[in-house]
Design an enzyme around this catalytic site. Structure first.
Site, PDB file in Angstrom:
ATOM      1  N   HIS A 145      -9.236   9.562   2.044  1.00 52.87           N
ATOM      2  CA  HIS A 145      -8.775   8.409   1.252  1.00 52.87           C
ATOM      3  C   HIS A 145      -8.949   8.774  -0.215  1.00 52.87           C
ATOM      4  O   HIS A 145     -10.003   9.271  -0.618  1.00 52.87           O
ATOM      5  CB  HIS A 145      -9.603   7.165   1.606  1.00 52.87           C
ATOM      6  CG  HIS A 145      -8.967   5.900   1.140  1.00 52.87           C
ATOM      7  ND1 HIS A 145      -8.828   5.580  -0.196  1.00 52.87           N
ATOM      8  CD2 HIS A 145      -8.416   4.868   1.823  1.00 52.87           C
ATOM      9  CE1 HIS A 145      -8.220   4.399  -0.299  1.00 52.87           C
ATOM     10  NE2 HIS A 145      -7.954   3.961   0.915  1.00 52.87           N
ATOM     11  N   HIS A 158     -11.697   9.899   5.656  1.00 50.20           N
ATOM     12  CA  HIS A 158     -11.464   8.479   5.954  1.00 50.20           C
ATOM     13  C   HIS A 158     -10.955   8.227   7.370  1.00 50.20           C
ATOM     14  O   HIS A 158     -11.332   7.244   7.993  1.00 50.20           O
ATOM     15  CB  HIS A 158     -10.434   7.959   4.946  1.00 50.20           C
ATOM     16  CG  HIS A 158     -10.096   6.513   5.096  1.00 50.20           C
ATOM     17  ND1 HIS A 158     -11.029   5.515   4.917  1.00 50.20           N
ATOM     18  CD2 HIS A 158      -8.927   5.889   5.389  1.00 50.20           C
ATOM     19  CE1 HIS A 158     -10.447   4.337   5.096  1.00 50.20           C
ATOM     20  NE2 HIS A 158      -9.179   4.524   5.409  1.00 50.20           N
ATOM     21  N   ARG A 200      -0.916   8.787   1.145  1.00 48.89           N
ATOM     22  CA  ARG A 200      -2.300   9.153   0.860  1.00 48.89           C
ATOM     23  C   ARG A 200      -2.560  10.644   0.724  1.00 48.89           C
ATOM     24  O   ARG A 200      -3.375  11.083  -0.081  1.00 48.89           O
ATOM     25  CB  ARG A 200      -3.139   8.653   2.022  1.00 48.89           C
ATOM     26  CG  ARG A 200      -4.199   7.770   1.615  1.00 48.89           C
ATOM     27  CD  ARG A 200      -4.780   7.122   2.803  1.00 48.89           C
ATOM     28  NE  ARG A 200      -4.666   5.691   2.641  1.00 48.89           N
ATOM     29  CZ  ARG A 200      -5.170   4.822   3.500  1.00 48.89           C
ATOM     30  NH1 ARG A 200      -5.785   5.238   4.579  1.00 48.89           N
ATOM     31  NH2 ARG A 200      -5.045   3.540   3.274  1.00 48.89           N
ATOM     32  N   GLU A 214       0.850  -1.199   0.000  1.00 43.14           N
ATOM     33  CA  GLU A 214       0.000   0.000   0.000  1.00 43.14           C
ATOM     34  C   GLU A 214       0.882   1.245   0.000  1.00 43.14           C
ATOM     35  O   GLU A 214       2.105   1.148   0.177  1.00 43.14           O
ATOM     36  CB  GLU A 214      -0.945  -0.011   1.215  1.00 43.14           C
ATOM     37  CG  GLU A 214      -2.002  -1.084   1.121  1.00 43.14           C
ATOM     38  CD  GLU A 214      -3.027  -1.007   2.235  1.00 43.14           C
ATOM     39  OE1 GLU A 214      -3.900  -0.136   2.168  1.00 43.14           O
ATOM     40  OE2 GLU A 214      -2.948  -1.809   3.172  1.00 43.14           O
ATOM     41  N   ARG A 259      -1.420   9.443   8.532  1.00 44.83           N
ATOM     42  CA  ARG A 259      -1.265   8.019   8.874  1.00 44.83           C
ATOM     43  C   ARG A 259      -0.877   7.203   7.650  1.00 44.83           C
ATOM     44  O   ARG A 259      -1.493   7.325   6.588  1.00 44.83           O
ATOM     45  CB  ARG A 259      -2.576   7.474   9.422  1.00 44.83           C
ATOM     46  CG  ARG A 259      -2.557   5.972   9.617  1.00 44.83           C
ATOM     47  CD  ARG A 259      -3.843   5.481  10.195  1.00 44.83           C
ATOM     48  NE  ARG A 259      -4.938   5.578   9.262  1.00 44.83           N
ATOM     49  CZ  ARG A 259      -5.341   4.588   8.456  1.00 44.83           C
ATOM     50  NH1 ARG A 259      -4.725   3.427   8.472  1.00 44.83           N
ATOM     51  NH2 ARG A 259      -6.378   4.761   7.662  1.00 44.83           N
TER      52      ARG A 259
HETATM   53  P1  FAD Z   1     -14.332   1.403  15.389  1.00 43.67           P
HETATM   54  O1  FAD Z   1     -14.001   0.117  14.753  1.00 43.67           O
HETATM   55  O2  FAD Z   1     -14.885   2.471  14.520  1.00 43.67           O
HETATM   56  O3  FAD Z   1     -15.359   1.082  16.548  1.00 43.67           O
HETATM   57  C1  FAD Z   1     -15.956   2.134  17.274  1.00 43.67           C
HETATM   58  C2  FAD Z   1     -16.974   1.551  18.220  1.00 43.67           C
HETATM   59  O4  FAD Z   1     -17.402   2.568  19.106  1.00 43.67           O
HETATM   60  C3  FAD Z   1     -18.230   1.001  17.582  1.00 43.67           C
HETATM   61  O5  FAD Z   1     -18.588  -0.179  18.254  1.00 43.67           O
HETATM   62  C4  FAD Z   1     -19.286   2.066  17.869  1.00 43.67           C
HETATM   63  O6  FAD Z   1     -20.598   1.554  17.987  1.00 43.67           O
HETATM   64  C5  FAD Z   1     -18.802   2.543  19.202  1.00 43.67           C
HETATM   65  N1  FAD Z   1     -19.227   3.884  19.583  1.00 43.67           N
HETATM   66  C6  FAD Z   1     -18.885   5.068  19.051  1.00 43.67           C
HETATM   67  N2  FAD Z   1     -19.438   6.072  19.740  1.00 43.67           N
HETATM   68  C7  FAD Z   1     -20.147   5.504  20.733  1.00 43.67           C
HETATM   69  C8  FAD Z   1     -20.958   6.007  21.770  1.00 43.67           C
HETATM   70  N3  FAD Z   1     -21.177   7.323  21.960  1.00 43.67           N
HETATM   71  N4  FAD Z   1     -21.557   5.131  22.617  1.00 43.67           N
HETATM   72  C9  FAD Z   1     -21.386   3.796  22.462  1.00 43.67           C
HETATM   73  N5  FAD Z   1     -20.619   3.270  21.489  1.00 43.67           N
HETATM   74  C10 FAD Z   1     -20.024   4.117  20.643  1.00 43.67           C
HETATM   75  N6  FAD Z   1      -7.159   0.612   8.884  1.00 43.67           N
HETATM   76  C11 FAD Z   1      -6.171  -0.286   8.696  1.00 43.67           C
HETATM   77  O7  FAD Z   1      -5.224  -0.340   9.479  1.00 43.67           O
HETATM   78  N7  FAD Z   1      -6.232  -1.146   7.646  1.00 43.67           N
HETATM   79  C12 FAD Z   1      -7.247  -1.140   6.734  1.00 43.67           C
HETATM   80  O8  FAD Z   1      -7.268  -1.938   5.816  1.00 43.67           O
HETATM   81  C13 FAD Z   1      -8.281  -0.189   6.913  1.00 43.67           C
HETATM   82  N8  FAD Z   1      -9.310  -0.112   6.034  1.00 43.67           N
HETATM   83  C14 FAD Z   1     -10.343   0.733   6.312  1.00 43.67           C
HETATM   84  C15 FAD Z   1     -11.458   0.726   5.452  1.00 43.67           C
HETATM   85  C16 FAD Z   1     -12.564   1.509   5.766  1.00 43.67           C
HETATM   86  C17 FAD Z   1     -13.768   1.499   4.858  1.00 43.67           C
HETATM   87  C18 FAD Z   1     -12.556   2.317   6.930  1.00 43.67           C
HETATM   88  C19 FAD Z   1     -13.748   3.156   7.272  1.00 43.67           C
HETATM   89  C20 FAD Z   1     -11.439   2.357   7.738  1.00 43.67           C
HETATM   90  C21 FAD Z   1     -10.333   1.565   7.438  1.00 43.67           C
HETATM   91  N9  FAD Z   1      -9.210   1.564   8.257  1.00 43.67           N
HETATM   92  C22 FAD Z   1      -8.203   0.662   8.028  1.00 43.67           C
HETATM   93  C23 FAD Z   1      -9.182   2.341   9.490  1.00 43.67           C
HETATM   94  C24 FAD Z   1      -9.548   1.390  10.653  1.00 43.67           C
HETATM   95  O9  FAD Z   1     -10.518   0.473  10.215  1.00 43.67           O
HETATM   96  C25 FAD Z   1     -10.069   2.141  11.841  1.00 43.67           C
HETATM   97  O10 FAD Z   1      -9.212   3.196  12.172  1.00 43.67           O
HETATM   98  C26 FAD Z   1     -10.164   1.214  13.050  1.00 43.67           C
HETATM   99  O11 FAD Z   1     -10.916   0.070  12.710  1.00 43.67           O
HETATM  100  C27 FAD Z   1     -10.781   1.930  14.227  1.00 43.67           C
HETATM  101  O12 FAD Z   1     -11.051   0.977  15.226  1.00 43.67           O
HETATM  102  P2  FAD Z   1     -11.684   1.453  16.598  1.00 43.67           P
HETATM  103  O13 FAD Z   1     -11.854   0.217  17.400  1.00 43.67           O
HETATM  104  O14 FAD Z   1     -10.907   2.573  17.146  1.00 43.67           O
HETATM  105  O15 FAD Z   1     -13.100   2.048  16.177  1.00 43.67           O
HETATM  106  C1  SIN Z   2      -7.496   0.588   2.314  1.00 42.71           C
HETATM  107  O1  SIN Z   2      -7.686  -0.624   2.212  1.00 42.71           O
HETATM  108  O2  SIN Z   2      -7.212   1.315   1.368  1.00 42.71           O
HETATM  109  C2  SIN Z   2      -7.623   1.221   3.666  1.00 42.71           C
HETATM  110  C3  SIN Z   2      -6.387   1.014   4.405  1.00 42.71           C
HETATM  111  C4  SIN Z   2      -6.271   1.959   5.565  1.00 42.71           C
HETATM  112  O3  SIN Z   2      -7.068   2.871   5.731  1.00 42.71           O
HETATM  113  O4  SIN Z   2      -5.314   1.780   6.322  1.00 42.71           O
END
Ligand code: FAD
Ligand code: SIN
Length: 539
Positions: A246, A353, A292, A124, A388
């Site tokens: 993104h 993103h 990015r 990537e 990032r």
């Molecule tokens: P999240 O997975 O967003 O979880 C947040 C949680 O908090 C959820 O359960 C939600 O319900 C809860 N929540 C939020 N507010 C409240 C509230 N007020 N009360 C109760 N619950 C609440 N990163 C990578 O490293 N590799 C990748 O390939 C990648 N691909 C991605 C593709 C997409 C489409 C997206 C959107 C992001 C991607 N990212 C990737 C970024 C990465 O997925 C996220 O940064 C990461 O998953 C965040 O994890 P988290 O546990 O912090 O939050």
């Molecule tokens: C992607 O698959 O392009 C998302 C990866 C990331 O946000 O780290």
């Protein structure tokens, strides 16, 4: 008793807000002796983690090194990463992958030249090696499902679904001196009641804030609730101006928030103008694999120059079977919109993103409020700097969640006495008959953030945005004081708070660096400083 108040006081030794990679891996790492509650606003699997595509960056191959991963992360972060934090995270990447594999996560494998089965690593932007371990193009789904399966085996952990944390409660808010967390208020959407939940350890794992922009790759949960709550509780936030866009989200009127993974470019996809001409090598020697910020800005520049509403991402020159095998989700989704990616270039646009800044924490996830921790995308740890690097986020979630869990395990005794917390006071509010005001404010906020605080900024645009956001915040606060809460209102209040933090941070940065590009200060300054905002010292 008023309709949105519930006298039930729940109690947990540890209360985690969020069931993404950060929240669930923390819950799994805590000792079974602690009673743990996990709040999530929808069902447990809904959040950014589930939709992650590309994979997890980790040093797994003989030709790769910790130093190389660190160097790439520092370069992508454009001078603002904290090197000690980058090392802390990258050094732990192999053991994190071992932990996931032991939980049952199935990553893609391939047969090496010597006939050995090994992980397939994809490429990537910003990475100088193939370094991203993945489960086809649905890595987040695979990780989430395995984490969830493991958490549901633990008898000490309970999910509180469809429940939205409103605000954490601290001792100083209760007039008991010092800033120590003692629980939170949460709106249970099923019961339509605000519940009071007592806990001496609250972990903010609420994810990012990209919903503050009109166009985003993120699911609806990403409304910055955790950042706004922590700020209101007295935590510092840092580097909120660095919103990552993104480069490649599907451009189609019916395709809400669908990402086209950067891994397509890693596997050879080419960005083209609408007339088919490739353009990325005019912007960076690494062309499609530049970091990015550079790719998103180049696309934005070309779209504005040509007045077009999208550009193209083309992988049709690669063998169709390979494309379908590596990218089954993207292939199927695009096909459902009539686009066969094995034969046709994909129309794409950049979209918000990832939130690079957030709640300031130390290496164990501790924040400025005693007992309040933060892990995952809602945080600023120092890993990402001004931009990032791809696939470093899931890694950060997992490393910090496990570190925070160890710290909490050491510092928490099961069955601690819980402080008495007053119930939510809804005696002064009533039912709103004007929800249109909320709907309008949502749209206005996200549109102005997209138009004025986007990929390219200027002081004039930021000042306009600040003026409007302050007015919106006043209107929202008045509404909040008058009416029963609901999800739209809670999220809007938080998004408006986060928008103000983003704009204030952007106005303070008098240079262009990483994801923050401003026409008024196009150059990078010689000294690299974080933008740190403090609730007690904020205009
Ligand atoms: P999240 O997975 O967003 O979880 C947040 C949680 O908090 C959820 O359960 C939600 O319900 C809860 N929540 C939020 N507010 C409240 C509230 N007020 N009360 C109760 N619950 C609440 N990163 C990578 O490293 N590799 C990748 O390939 C990648 N691909 C991605 C593709 C997409 C489409 C997206 C959107 C992001 C991607 N990212 C990737 C970024 C990465 O997925 C996220 O940064 C990461 O998953 C965040 O994890 P988290 O546990 O912090 O939050
Ligand atoms: C992607 O698959 O392009 C998302 C990866 C990331 O946000 O780290």
């Amino acid at each position: 008793m008023h309709p949105d108040t519930d006298a039930t006081h729940l109690q947990y030794d540890v209360l985690i807000i969020g069931s993404g990679a950060a929240g669930m891996s923390l819950a799994l790492t805590l000792p079974e002796a602690l009673r743990v509650g996990i709040l999530c606003k929808e069902r447990p699997l809904e959040g950014s983690t589930y939709y992650a595509q590309g994979g997890v960056a980790a040093v797994l191959d003989d030709y790769d090194t910790v130093d190389s991963h660190i160097e790439d992360t520092l370069r992508a972060g454009d001078g603002l990463c904290r090197e000690s934090v980058v090392r802390f995270v990258v050094e732990r990447s192999p053991e994190i992958i071992d932990w996931l594999v032991a939980l049952g996560v199935q990553f893609d494998t391939r047969i090496s030249a010597s006939g050995r089965s090994e992980f397939h690593l994809t490429q990537e932007g910003g990475h100088s090696h193939r370094r991203v371990i993945h489960a086809a193009d649905a890595t987040g789904k695979e990780i989430s499902e395995q984490l969830y399966a493991a958490v549901t085996q633990k008898s000490n952990v309970a999910f509180l679904t469809d429940t939205i944390a409103l605000d954490v409660i601290t001792t100083n808010q209760l007039g008991l001196g010092s800033k120590t967390v003692c629980g939170l208020y949460a709106f249970n959407q099923t019961l339509q009641k605000v519940q009071t939940i007592a806990s001496p350890r609250v972990v903010n794992a609420t994810g990012g804030a990209s919903k503050v922009y009109l166009y985003t790759s993120n699911p609806d949960t990403a409304s910055g609730d955790g950042i706004a709550m922590a700020w209101r509780a007295g935590c510092r936030v840092a580097n909120m101006e660095f919103n990552q866009f993104h480069p490649t989200c599907l451009y189609h009127p019916m395709a809400k928030s669908f990402l086209i993974s950067e891994a397509l470019r890693g596997e050879g996809a080419i960005l083209r103008l609408p007339n088919g001409e490739p353009f990325m090598s005019r912007f960076d020697d690494r062309a499609e694999l530049a970091s990015r910020d550079i790719v998103a800005r180049a696309i934005d520049f070309e779209m504005k120059r040509l007045g077009c509403d999208h550009v193209l991402l083309d992988i049709s020159h690669k063998p169709a079977d390979d494309v379908r095998r590596h990218f089954p989700t993207i292939y199927e989704r695009c096909l459902s919109f009539g686009i066969d990616i094995t034969t046709t270039p994909i129309p794409i646009v950049p979209a918000a993103h990832y939130t690079c800044g957030g709640i300031m924490t130390d290496l164990c996830g501790r924040t400025d409020v005693d007992g309040l921790y933060a892990v995952g995308e809602s945080t600023y740890t120092g890993l990402h700097g001004a931009n990032r690097m791809a696939s470093n986020s899931l890694l950060e979630c997992l490393v910090f969640a496990r570190a925070a869990a160890h710290e909490i395990a050491e510092s928490t005794r099961p069955g601690t006495t819980f402080l008495p917390i007053p119930g939510w006071d809804a005696s002064q509010v009533t039912t709103s008959e004007e929800d249109v005001l909320i709907a309008h404010n949502w749209d206005e906020l996200r549109r102005l953030m997209w138009n004025y605080v986007g990929i390219v900024r200027s002081d004039a645009r930021l000042i306009r945005a600040q003026r409007r956001v302050r007015l919106l915040r006043r209107e929202i606060d008045e509404y909040y004081e008058k009416y029963y809460v609901n999800r739209d209102l809670i999220e809007l209040r938080n998004l408006a708070q986060v928008a103000e933090l983003i704009i204030s941070s952007a106005l303070r940065r008098k240079e262009s660096r990483g994801l923050h590009y401003t026409l008024d200060y196009p150059n990078r300054s010689t000294s690299a400083e974080d933008t740190v905002l403090e609730p007690t010292n904020y205009l």
